[in-house]
Scaffold this active site. Structure first.
Site, PDB file in Angstrom:
ATOM      1  N   ASP A  15      -4.191 -19.790 -14.402  1.00  0.00           N
ATOM      2  CA  ASP A  15      -5.047 -18.956 -13.932  1.00  0.00           C
ATOM      3  C   ASP A  15      -4.691 -17.380 -14.112  1.00  0.00           C
ATOM      4  OD1 ASP A  15      -7.741 -18.195 -12.613  1.00  0.00           O
ATOM      5  OD2 ASP A  15      -6.536 -17.356 -10.839  1.00  0.00           O
ATOM      6  N   PHE A  62      -9.053 -16.575  -6.998  1.00  0.00           N
ATOM      7  CA  PHE A  62      -9.596 -16.012  -5.671  1.00  0.00           C
ATOM      8  C   PHE A  62     -10.942 -15.824  -5.383  1.00  0.00           C
ATOM      9  CE2 PHE A  62     -11.231 -11.884  -6.474  1.00  0.00           C
ATOM     10  CZ  PHE A  62     -10.833 -11.920  -7.986  1.00  0.00           C
ATOM     11  N   HIS A 113      -8.043 -15.444 -14.073  1.00  0.00           N
ATOM     12  CA  HIS A 113      -7.462 -14.906 -12.716  1.00  0.00           C
ATOM     13  C   HIS A 113      -8.760 -14.748 -11.932  1.00  0.00           C
ATOM     14  CE1 HIS A 113      -4.273 -12.149 -10.735  1.00  0.00           C
ATOM     15  NE2 HIS A 113      -4.985 -12.730  -9.819  1.00  0.00           N
ATOM     16  N   GLN A 114      -9.457 -16.044 -11.809  1.00  0.00           N
ATOM     17  CA  GLN A 114     -10.408 -16.245 -10.843  1.00  0.00           C
ATOM     18  C   GLN A 114     -10.244 -17.055  -9.801  1.00  0.00           C
ATOM     19  OE1 GLN A 114     -13.019 -18.704 -13.957  1.00  0.00           O
ATOM     20  NE2 GLN A 114     -13.265 -19.642 -12.026  1.00  0.00           N
ATOM     21  N   SER A 117      -0.440 -18.168  -9.556  1.00  0.00           N
ATOM     22  CA  SER A 117       0.244 -17.311  -8.842  1.00  0.00           C
ATOM     23  C   SER A 117       0.401 -16.016  -9.679  1.00  0.00           C
ATOM     24  CB  SER A 117       1.460 -17.883  -8.579  1.00  0.00           C
ATOM     25  OG  SER A 117       2.004 -17.132  -7.358  1.00  0.00           O
ATOM     26  N   ARG A 118       1.581 -15.769 -10.460  1.00  0.00           N
ATOM     27  CA  ARG A 118       1.473 -14.759 -11.528  1.00  0.00           C
ATOM     28  C   ARG A 118       1.762 -15.195 -12.743  1.00  0.00           C
ATOM     29  NH1 ARG A 118      -1.577 -12.514  -8.379  1.00  0.00           N
ATOM     30  NH2 ARG A 118      -1.325 -10.687  -7.531  1.00  0.00           N
TER      31      ARG A 118
HETATM   32  P1  NAD Z   1       2.801 -16.197   0.759  1.00  0.00           P
HETATM   33  O1  NAD Z   1       3.536 -14.842   0.990  1.00  0.00           O
HETATM   34  O2  NAD Z   1       1.974 -16.736   1.963  1.00  0.00           O
HETATM   35  O3  NAD Z   1       3.891 -17.303   0.343  1.00  0.00           O
HETATM   36  C1  NAD Z   1       4.559 -16.967  -0.733  1.00  0.00           C
HETATM   37  C2  NAD Z   1       5.776 -18.030  -0.442  1.00  0.00           C
HETATM   38  O4  NAD Z   1       6.921 -18.171  -1.485  1.00  0.00           O
HETATM   39  C3  NAD Z   1       6.539 -17.870   0.746  1.00  0.00           C
HETATM   40  O5  NAD Z   1       6.801 -18.893   1.537  1.00  0.00           O
HETATM   41  C4  NAD Z   1       7.862 -17.234   0.280  1.00  0.00           C
HETATM   42  O6  NAD Z   1       8.938 -17.842   1.132  1.00  0.00           O
HETATM   43  C5  NAD Z   1       8.295 -18.075  -1.096  1.00  0.00           C
HETATM   44  N1  NAD Z   1       8.926 -17.449  -2.130  1.00  0.00           N
HETATM   45  C6  NAD Z   1       9.401 -16.134  -2.240  1.00  0.00           C
HETATM   46  N2  NAD Z   1      10.397 -16.088  -3.102  1.00  0.00           N
HETATM   47  C7  NAD Z   1      10.635 -17.276  -3.616  1.00  0.00           C
HETATM   48  C8  NAD Z   1      11.358 -17.941  -4.497  1.00  0.00           C
HETATM   49  N3  NAD Z   1      12.493 -17.048  -5.055  1.00  0.00           N
HETATM   50  N4  NAD Z   1      11.394 -19.441  -4.764  1.00  0.00           N
HETATM   51  C9  NAD Z   1      10.480 -20.121  -4.144  1.00  0.00           C
HETATM   52  N5  NAD Z   1       9.723 -19.781  -2.788  1.00  0.00           N
HETATM   53  C10 NAD Z   1       9.828 -18.166  -2.762  1.00  0.00           C
HETATM   54  O7  NAD Z   1       1.919 -15.858  -0.391  1.00  0.00           O
HETATM   55  P2  NAD Z   1       0.426 -16.533  -0.890  1.00  0.00           P
HETATM   56  O8  NAD Z   1      -0.487 -16.031  -0.096  1.00  0.00           O
HETATM   57  O9  NAD Z   1       0.613 -18.071  -0.520  1.00  0.00           O
HETATM   58  O10 NAD Z   1       0.319 -16.204  -2.285  1.00  0.00           O
HETATM   59  C11 NAD Z   1       1.238 -16.798  -3.052  1.00  0.00           C
HETATM   60  C12 NAD Z   1       1.070 -16.053  -4.546  1.00  0.00           C
HETATM   61  O11 NAD Z   1      -0.390 -16.515  -5.089  1.00  0.00           O
HETATM   62  C13 NAD Z   1       1.257 -14.433  -4.409  1.00  0.00           C
HETATM   63  O12 NAD Z   1       2.110 -13.844  -4.561  1.00  0.00           O
HETATM   64  C14 NAD Z   1       0.170 -13.925  -5.459  1.00  0.00           C
HETATM   65  O13 NAD Z   1       1.003 -13.631  -6.734  1.00  0.00           O
HETATM   66  C15 NAD Z   1      -0.463 -15.567  -5.891  1.00  0.00           C
HETATM   67  N6  NAD Z   1      -1.973 -15.075  -5.935  1.00  0.00           N
HETATM   68  C16 NAD Z   1      -2.853 -15.461  -6.863  1.00  0.00           C
HETATM   69  C17 NAD Z   1      -4.486 -15.172  -6.739  1.00  0.00           C
HETATM   70  C18 NAD Z   1      -5.230 -15.465  -8.147  1.00  0.00           C
HETATM   71  O14 NAD Z   1      -6.622 -15.289  -7.635  1.00  0.00           O
HETATM   72  N7  NAD Z   1      -4.847 -16.387  -8.928  1.00  0.00           N
HETATM   73  C19 NAD Z   1      -4.808 -14.986  -5.535  1.00  0.00           C
HETATM   74  C20 NAD Z   1      -4.051 -14.735  -4.599  1.00  0.00           C
HETATM   75  C21 NAD Z   1      -2.395 -14.809  -4.560  1.00  0.00           C
END
Ligand code: NAD
Length: 336
Positions: free
Chosen positions: A258, A298, A295-296, A233-234
């Site tokens: 990642d 995606f 960070h791959q 995620s991050r």
């Molecule tokens: P999304 O917005 O669809 O889902 C995020 C979920 O997290 C939501 O259901 C939200 O309610 C929940 N949330 C928010 N705050 C929270 C908390 N404090 N505790 C628990 N849950 C909480 O987002 P997504 O598309 O599923 O993406 C999730 C994350 O993945 C993104 O924020 C991004 O940082 C990361 N991401 C990484 C890559 C990568 O290449 N590694 C690519 C895309 C996204």
């Protein structure tokens, strides 16, 4: 419409040129990341297009405003690197790509679990060197294990679907539980219970003030000894120093990343001829049960195509003065 595309790589150029056949926008492909030192490159453009590691804080936004930049188009879902409130105050519209392929990231998370569990990263090198010993390669059946999913948005839900196929017990934590997911047998529990009961934990929530270091020393201490921890995620969801301690003690059995909290200075660049200065990152690399990808998650054809197409649709919509569904507004982002 003139757009300065920061952090350009070859794949960005190819995808955006393909998507632009429909729009005929004017691009400046810029290799540097956006930050206060490079923001001058945006002069003369209507919009900037940014990726996950560009830095767009209030100072950068003030410079963009001074140059007449009207739009920030993120070509990613996460937006923790943009001060949305400062942009709004400066009259700059921020758009993003909220969904491109949740499958790409969810499948990568599963890949990290599989590689770490069965030690494919070690087996690959061994067999190539004629070492056919199985010592140290013992894994576990995923079937029947408890999987904890933090954040059940688009990616977390797809991840649950895949892990359900392994016949696992699924626990989830989200600020907003998803009823449809719960009806499939996923059990929403408190975060403390998820940490305490899961054999595998995968993080799929955004990075916010609340989630910064959600996995810290205290949280790790409450996890099952030998837990498999996955973060696609991050980076700053995990306190890396605490993770190193957890790995040394054997509390963390496998760590798949990642993303990394200081990845801005590392990822997306070829630094193979340089001395890495980040000692925490280098220490993480020394563990045989840590797997880091840069960070791959995606990075699939489907996701990259959708990223480019949606980004240009967003820009065209904003430029035409129409309301863009993918616009970030402070009230929604910060809940104020
Ligand atoms: P999304 O917005 O669809 O889902 C995020 C979920 O997290 C939501 O259901 C939200 O309610 C929940 N949330 C928010 N705050 C929270 C908390 N404090 N505790 C628990 N849950 C909480 O987002 P997504 O598309 O599923 O993406 C999730 C994350 O993945 C993104 O924020 C991004 O940082 C990361 N991401 C990484 C890559 C990568 O290449 N590694 C690519 C895309 C996204």
């Amino acid at each position: 419409m003139k757009i300065a595309i920061f952090s350009t790589k070859e794949w960005v150029r190819e995808a955006f040129d393909r998507a632009n056949k429909k729009h005929h926008m004017e691009f400046s492909y810029l290799e540097p990341r956006l930050n206060i030192d490079t923001v001058g490159l945006a002069a003369g453009h209507d919009a900037v297009c940014l990726f996950a590691n560009d830095s767009c804080d209030a100072e950068v936004i003030a410079s963009l405003q001074g140059m007449g930049v009207r739009t920030i188009a993120l070509r990613c879902a996460g937006f923790n690197n943009v001060d949305v409130r400062a942009a709004s105050a400066a009259g700059i519209t921020v758009v993003r790509v909220p969904a491109y392929s949740p499958y790409s990231v969810a499948e990568h998370a599963v890949g990290l679990i599989m590689v770490l569990n069965r030690r494919y990263h070690r087996a690959y090198n061994r067999v190539r060197e004629g070492n056919f010993s199985l010592d140290g390669l013992m894994g576990f059946d995923i079937r029947g294990k408890t999987v904890g999913v933090v954040g059940t948005g688009q990616i977390g839900r797809v991840f649950c679907g895949i892990m359900a196929g392994f016949s696992t017990r699924l626990l989830a934590y989200d600020l907003f539980p998803n009823e449809e997911l719960a009806s499939t047998g996923v059990e929403y529990v408190a975060l403390e219970r998820l940490f305490a009961e899961a054999d595998i934990i995968s993080l799929h929530c955004p990075l916010t003030r609340d989630t910064h270091h959600v996995v810290d020393r205290d949280a790790i201490a409450t996890m099952k000894p030998g837990v498999t921890l996955i973060n696609t995620s991050r980076g700053a969801l995990i306190d890396s120093v605490a993770a190193i301690e957890g790995l040394k003690q054997g509390q963390i059995g496998n760590l798949g990343l990642d993303v990394y909290e200081e990845e801005e200075d590392l990822f997306f660049e070829d630094l193979s001829g340089q001395v890495i200065q980040d000692d925490v990152f280098v220490r993480l690399q020394t563990f045989p049960n840590v797997l880091i990808t840069a960070h791959q998650a995606f990075f699939t054809t489907e996701a990259v195509t959708t990223i480019a197409e949606t980004t240009l649709e967003n820009l065209a919509t904003v430029h035409a003065g129409r309301d863009c569904a993918n616009r970030l507004v402070p009230e929604k982002v910060y809940g104020t």
